[in-house]
Scaffold this motif. Sequence first.
Motif, PDB file in Angstrom:
ATOM      1  N   UNK A 202     -21.503 -40.599  32.148  1.00 22.78           N
ATOM      2  CA  UNK A 202     -21.414 -40.701  33.253  1.00 22.78           C
ATOM      3  C   UNK A 202     -19.401 -41.459  32.745  1.00 22.78           C
ATOM      4  N   UNK A 203     -18.965 -41.592  33.523  1.00 23.67           N
ATOM      5  CA  UNK A 203     -17.811 -42.647  33.748  1.00 23.67           C
ATOM      6  C   UNK A 203     -17.840 -43.710  34.437  1.00 23.67           C
ATOM      7  N   UNK A 204     -17.493 -44.705  33.151  1.00 21.96           N
ATOM      8  CA  UNK A 204     -17.487 -46.204  34.150  1.00 21.96           C
ATOM      9  C   UNK A 204     -16.623 -45.990  35.423  1.00 21.96           C
ATOM     10  N   UNK A 205     -17.068 -46.538  35.781  1.00 19.86           N
ATOM     11  CA  UNK A 205     -16.025 -47.018  37.099  1.00 19.86           C
ATOM     12  C   UNK A 205     -14.634 -46.895  37.122  1.00 19.86           C
ATOM     13  N   UNK A 206     -14.641 -47.771  36.454  1.00 17.89           N
ATOM     14  CA  UNK A 206     -13.074 -48.600  35.832  1.00 17.89           C
ATOM     15  C   UNK A 206     -12.058 -46.970  35.961  1.00 17.89           C
ATOM     16  N   UNK A 207     -12.477 -46.080  35.192  1.00 19.25           N
ATOM     17  CA  UNK A 207     -11.398 -45.018  35.000  1.00 19.25           C
ATOM     18  C   UNK A 207     -11.992 -43.993  36.375  1.00 19.25           C
ATOM     19  N   UNK A 208     -12.659 -44.853  37.283  1.00 16.00           N
ATOM     20  CA  UNK A 208     -11.960 -43.263  38.491  1.00 16.00           C
ATOM     21  C   UNK A 208     -11.489 -44.060  39.969  1.00 16.00           C
ATOM     22  N   UNK A 209     -11.118 -43.037  40.496  1.00  9.57           N
ATOM     23  CA  UNK A 209     -10.383 -43.684  41.254  1.00  9.57           C
ATOM     24  C   UNK A 209     -11.330 -43.643  42.777  1.00  9.57           C
ATOM     25  N   UNK A 210     -11.046 -44.977  43.347  1.00 13.74           N
ATOM     26  CA  UNK A 210     -12.002 -44.789  44.714  1.00 13.74           C
ATOM     27  C   UNK A 210     -11.423 -45.030  46.173  1.00 13.74           C
ATOM     28  N   UNK A 211     -10.084 -45.497  46.186  1.00 10.21           N
ATOM     29  CA  UNK A 211      -9.380 -46.080  47.307  1.00 10.21           C
ATOM     30  C   UNK A 211      -8.405 -44.542  47.891  1.00 10.21           C
ATOM     31  N   UNK A 212      -8.742 -44.670  49.230  1.00  8.98           N
ATOM     32  CA  UNK A 212      -7.727 -43.580  49.796  1.00  8.98           C
ATOM     33  C   UNK A 212      -6.450 -43.324  49.562  1.00  8.98           C
ATOM     34  N   UNK A 213      -5.823 -44.983  49.286  1.00  6.06           N
ATOM     35  CA  UNK A 213      -4.915 -45.699  48.987  1.00  6.06           C
ATOM     36  C   UNK A 213      -4.432 -44.332  47.612  1.00  6.06           C
ATOM     37  N   UNK A 214      -5.430 -44.414  46.844  1.00  2.70           N
ATOM     38  CA  UNK A 214      -4.953 -44.191  44.888  1.00  2.70           C
ATOM     39  C   UNK A 214      -4.664 -42.756  45.596  1.00  2.70           C
ATOM     40  N   UNK A 215      -5.988 -41.990  46.087  1.00  3.61           N
ATOM     41  CA  UNK A 215      -5.835 -40.380  46.050  1.00  3.61           C
ATOM     42  C   UNK A 215      -4.302 -40.196  46.707  1.00  3.61           C
ATOM     43  N   UNK A 216      -3.844 -40.733  47.606  1.00  5.32           N
ATOM     44  CA  UNK A 216      -3.110 -40.939  48.068  1.00  5.32           C
ATOM     45  C   UNK A 216      -1.470 -40.671  47.416  1.00  5.32           C
ATOM     46  N   UNK A 217      -1.503 -41.254  46.662  1.00  6.64           N
ATOM     47  CA  UNK A 217      -0.423 -41.657  46.493  1.00  6.64           C
ATOM     48  C   UNK A 217      -0.815 -40.814  45.076  1.00  6.64           C
ATOM     49  N   UNK A 218      -1.438 -40.149  44.616  1.00  8.23           N
ATOM     50  CA  UNK A 218      -1.279 -39.399  43.477  1.00  8.23           C
ATOM     51  C   UNK A 218      -1.013 -37.975  43.832  1.00  8.23           C
ATOM     52  N   UNK A 219      -1.423 -37.780  44.617  1.00  8.00           N
ATOM     53  CA  UNK A 219      -1.015 -36.415  46.033  1.00  8.00           C
ATOM     54  C   UNK A 219       0.449 -36.751  46.648  1.00  8.00           C
ATOM     55  N   UNK A 220       0.716 -37.765  46.472  1.00  9.07           N
ATOM     56  CA  UNK A 220       2.014 -37.553  47.435  1.00  9.07           C
ATOM     57  C   UNK A 220       3.572 -38.025  45.785  1.00  9.07           C
TER      58      UNK A 220
END
Length: 129
Positions: free
Chosen positions: A1-19
Amino acid sequence: MIARRYRLRRSSEFERVRRRGRSVSNRLLVVSFAANQLGENRYGFAVGRRIGKAVRRNKVKRWLREAVRHLHGRLRQGYDIVFVARGPLADPAMTYHEVVAAVEDLLDRAGLVRPEGTEPHAQREHGVE
């Protein structure tokens, strides 16, 4: 399992990576990635309804997380990486091994796989077991 601190969880984090990040894709996945200031990788997984009902979507996410867990020690660190599933993953004939091959191919094309012969980080050191 991937530890929680190594996961992107917020939509703003996903959006930043995509943009702000770069993307590579194949017929199964799109991988977007952007440097972070953490010195370690964080991962996000997006599997939409076009992949199927909840059981299928959850299976695809488990496969993706396991593929990343397996490859984590060979990856360059310091990136936020988002995996977006594409329609062909909905095919019930799709296998885990095809997904792993697609993930490895995309991460290699993105330049995130460390060259052979470089010292890999211990997986436990990065919270990936």
